[in-house]
Write a protein that holds these residues in place. Structure first.
Motif, PDB file in Angstrom:
ATOM      1  N   THR B  37       0.799  -1.231   0.000  1.00 48.08           N
ATOM      2  CA  THR B  37       0.000   0.000   0.000  1.00 48.08           C
ATOM      3  C   THR B  37       0.833   1.282   0.000  1.00 48.08           C
ATOM      4  O   THR B  37       0.323   2.340  -0.360  1.00 48.08           O
ATOM      5  CB  THR B  37      -0.934   0.003   1.222  1.00 48.08           C
ATOM      6  OG1 THR B  37      -0.169  -0.364   2.383  1.00 48.08           O
ATOM      7  CG2 THR B  37      -2.047  -0.999   1.046  1.00 48.08           C
ATOM      8  N   VAL B  40       1.306   1.795  -3.869  1.00 47.62           N
ATOM      9  CA  VAL B  40       0.161   1.765  -4.766  1.00 47.62           C
ATOM     10  C   VAL B  40       0.015   3.142  -5.417  1.00 47.62           C
ATOM     11  O   VAL B  40       0.364   4.138  -4.767  1.00 47.62           O
ATOM     12  CB  VAL B  40      -1.116   1.398  -3.951  1.00 47.62           C
ATOM     13  CG1 VAL B  40      -1.604   2.547  -3.086  1.00 47.62           C
ATOM     14  CG2 VAL B  40      -2.211   0.851  -4.833  1.00 47.62           C
ATOM     15  N   PRO B  41      -0.452   3.316  -6.621  1.00 44.35           N
ATOM     16  CA  PRO B  41      -0.802   2.273  -7.579  1.00 44.35           C
ATOM     17  C   PRO B  41       0.386   1.880  -8.446  1.00 44.35           C
ATOM     18  O   PRO B  41       1.182   2.721  -8.832  1.00 44.35           O
ATOM     19  CB  PRO B  41      -1.863   2.969  -8.442  1.00 44.35           C
ATOM     20  CG  PRO B  41      -1.471   4.417  -8.428  1.00 44.35           C
ATOM     21  CD  PRO B  41      -0.805   4.667  -7.096  1.00 44.35           C
ATOM     22  N   ILE B  44       0.711   3.018 -12.739  1.00 43.56           N
ATOM     23  CA  ILE B  44       1.290   4.208 -13.359  1.00 43.56           C
ATOM     24  C   ILE B  44       2.816   4.155 -13.395  1.00 43.56           C
ATOM     25  O   ILE B  44       3.460   5.096 -13.809  1.00 43.56           O
ATOM     26  CB  ILE B  44       0.836   5.490 -12.618  1.00 43.56           C
ATOM     27  CG1 ILE B  44       1.231   5.436 -11.132  1.00 43.56           C
ATOM     28  CG2 ILE B  44      -0.673   5.676 -12.731  1.00 43.56           C
ATOM     29  CD1 ILE B  44       0.998   6.749 -10.384  1.00 43.56           C
ATOM     30  N   ARG B  45       3.416   3.054 -12.914  1.00 49.44           N
ATOM     31  CA  ARG B  45       4.891   2.974 -12.865  1.00 49.44           C
ATOM     32  C   ARG B  45       5.459   2.304 -14.127  1.00 49.44           C
ATOM     33  O   ARG B  45       4.743   1.613 -14.838  1.00 49.44           O
ATOM     34  CB  ARG B  45       5.345   2.169 -11.636  1.00 49.44           C
ATOM     35  CG  ARG B  45       4.497   2.382 -10.410  1.00 49.44           C
ATOM     36  CD  ARG B  45       5.212   3.046  -9.258  1.00 49.44           C
ATOM     37  NE  ARG B  45       4.243   3.457  -8.259  1.00 49.44           N
ATOM     38  CZ  ARG B  45       3.864   4.710  -8.046  1.00 49.44           C
ATOM     39  NH1 ARG B  45       4.399   5.697  -8.721  1.00 49.44           N
ATOM     40  NH2 ARG B  45       2.957   5.006  -7.136  1.00 49.44           N
ATOM     41  N   GLU B 118      -6.490   1.930 -16.897  1.00 53.41           N
ATOM     42  CA  GLU B 118      -5.793   2.365 -18.099  1.00 53.41           C
ATOM     43  C   GLU B 118      -4.553   1.505 -18.367  1.00 53.41           C
ATOM     44  O   GLU B 118      -4.275   1.127 -19.500  1.00 53.41           O
ATOM     45  CB  GLU B 118      -5.368   3.824 -17.933  1.00 53.41           C
ATOM     46  CG  GLU B 118      -6.103   4.753 -18.867  1.00 53.41           C
ATOM     47  CD  GLU B 118      -5.636   6.183 -18.697  1.00 53.41           C
ATOM     48  OE1 GLU B 118      -6.015   6.788 -17.682  1.00 53.41           O
ATOM     49  OE2 GLU B 118      -4.902   6.670 -19.559  1.00 53.41           O
ATOM     50  N   PRO B 145     -11.519   4.571 -15.646  1.00 54.56           N
ATOM     51  CA  PRO B 145     -10.694   5.095 -14.555  1.00 54.56           C
ATOM     52  C   PRO B 145     -11.453   5.478 -13.280  1.00 54.56           C
ATOM     53  O   PRO B 145     -10.856   5.515 -12.220  1.00 54.56           O
ATOM     54  CB  PRO B 145     -10.043   6.343 -15.174  1.00 54.56           C
ATOM     55  CG  PRO B 145     -10.103   6.132 -16.638  1.00 54.56           C
ATOM     56  CD  PRO B 145     -11.345   5.340 -16.887  1.00 54.56           C
ATOM     57  N   LEU B 146     -12.752   5.748 -13.383  1.00 51.74           N
ATOM     58  CA  LEU B 146     -13.465   6.165 -12.164  1.00 51.74           C
ATOM     59  C   LEU B 146     -13.919   4.993 -11.294  1.00 51.74           C
ATOM     60  O   LEU B 146     -14.302   5.179 -10.143  1.00 51.74           O
ATOM     61  CB  LEU B 146     -14.672   7.034 -12.518  1.00 51.74           C
ATOM     62  CG  LEU B 146     -14.334   8.483 -12.888  1.00 51.74           C
ATOM     63  CD1 LEU B 146     -15.568   9.204 -13.427  1.00 51.74           C
ATOM     64  CD2 LEU B 146     -13.795   9.234 -11.678  1.00 51.74           C
ATOM     65  N   PRO B 149     -11.629   4.520  -7.862  1.00 47.78           N
ATOM     66  CA  PRO B 149     -11.942   5.479  -6.793  1.00 47.78           C
ATOM     67  C   PRO B 149     -13.374   5.346  -6.254  1.00 47.78           C
ATOM     68  O   PRO B 149     -13.589   5.523  -5.056  1.00 47.78           O
ATOM     69  CB  PRO B 149     -11.699   6.852  -7.434  1.00 47.78           C
ATOM     70  CG  PRO B 149     -11.401   6.617  -8.868  1.00 47.78           C
ATOM     71  CD  PRO B 149     -11.053   5.184  -9.048  1.00 47.78           C
TER      72      PRO B 149
END
Lengths: 269, 269
Positions: B37, B40-41, B44-45, B118, B145-146, B149
């Motif tokens: 955690t 995260v996330p 995106i890496r 994504e 993407p929503l 969240p």
């Protein structure tokens, strides 16, 4: 008088709302923007990590010979601003103090609402900044975790956005705050809907307030650009730490203009 | 027969949907869950970073003497699964291959939709996995993407969620897929609303499919727990790399049961 650029950094695209306001009121200044997009979001990292990352951003911008540094990230402003100010000799402006001061000036009933990310609200940074100015004011913080992904998805109006804004802000309506601080650099893009929902409430846009403080500091220190109008608009240069594509596509919505001169760099290891 | 635990890791809470299904069909197994955690996330890496992080998670779980490793993270399954499998001697199960296979078995009209983050959609991992089984199928990827969240905020039904799901999935309805893969470990929490919107479409829940593959591998290798019913339910142990509070409050919604035995650890530097 000084033609060196202003430096500004954020963990991602959010700080572009601050850049947009800077550009509007200081059109002749050169500005360098750094988005640490490879390590976004800062809000979920430990204070030590946030401070380390923000030092790396600061050092990069100092290497570009900037005359003033804007920390356009609420998380860094809340956690590391004082340490950055200690470390460097140029003026450093964060986003929290300007927003807090504008809220104090705005409120009449003494009830101020703050909306932001979970990290910003948990840090109580706006609460402390407002209380430091006036002990008597009541300050109510509220995290709105869906606002950032909404804005990044480009959903800034329409029925879905309206319902989400109503859902979050109903507690602020019940408390009857008369001033609401948009305590996250993404939120100005939702200002239209938020104002519709919070009809008679004054919205404080930290981006606008921060830009005003920057202008004031430049004037006080006599370091604003001396070529107003002579060489035309100032230059904009962008650096990011992850792919430029996504930054450009989302960023142009924030900036409402083209992002052209952009480069990918590495920070840290 | 083997009473060693199953190890499972994810970048955050999402993998708990896989844990929930494992628990349901393999109630006597001890399971160790690791949520990275603090980092995260993963989505995106860069691939190098994702692989480095996932090696660190793998090594930590190996140090707990696990008999099988579940990579309950779509990003890691897409990017680093083969490298992890090369590195370790125990069986390693990812989440993509099981979902892809179930989709192929399910479709009748040959049109399969994939929804995910994504990063997962961009990786084309499901697309490739399905095409490797059957060249003739049509595969349509869509990032939503929503959804993550929304789920992390605990909004999994009601009018707002319904409208968001309709907005995203209207293209899938137009294409008329007959099978839709929930290609993100968060999405099973939205299954009710998604099924309402996609009325006659078969939903493939990667968590359920992955759990079935784990049971099959344990049986094939003869390493399932030999104490079925003797010592009661298996033990659950949780490790996270950031504060336990948020993990517990969000995680219990994912797991629909209490998270008790949890510990914070450090990975990497």
């Amino acid at each position: 008088m000084n033609n060196e650029p202003i430096g500004i950094f954020d963990s991602g695209v959010g700080g572009l709302t601050v850049l947009k306001e800077l550009r509007r009121i200081l059109p002749y200044e050169d500005i360098i923007y750094l988005g640490d997009t490879a390590r976004v979001p800062y809000g979920i990292r430990s204070p030590e990590t946030v401070t380390r990352y923000s030092f790396e951003c600061t050092e990069f911008l100092l290497s570009k010979k900037i005359k003033l540094l804007v920390v356009a990230c609420n998380t860094v402003s809340a956690i590391s601003l004082k340490e950055i100010q200690k470390k460097v000799s140029i003026p450093v402006v964060g986003v929290i103090e300007p927003g807090a001061r504008a809220a104090v000036d705005s409120t009449k009933n003494g009830k101020i609402g703050i909306i932001g990310t979970e990290a910003t609200i948990k840090s109580s940074a706006y609460f402390k900044a407002i209380k430091a100015i006036s002990e008597d004011l009541e300050v109510f913080g509220l995290a709105c975790p869906l606002f950032v992904p909404l804005v990044e998805e480009g959903w800034t109006n329409g029925i879905i956005v309206r319902l989400i804004v109503e859902e979050y802000l109903k507690s602020m309506l019940e408390i009857a705050v008369d001033t609401l601080v948009l305590g996250c650099t993404h939120y100005p893009l939702l200002k239209g809907v938020i104002q519709d929902v919070m009809k008679d409430v004054s919205l404080v846009d930290s981006a606008i307030e921060t830009a005003k403080v920057v202008r004031k500091v430049l004037e006080e220190q006599g370091v604003n650009s001396n070529e107003q109008g002579v060489r035309g608009q100032g230059r904009l240069k962008f650096y990011v730490t992850d792919s430029t594509d996504k930054f450009v596509s989302i960023g142009e919505r924030f900036l409402q203009s083209k992002i052209e001169d952009i480069e990918k760099i590495n920070l840290g290891r």
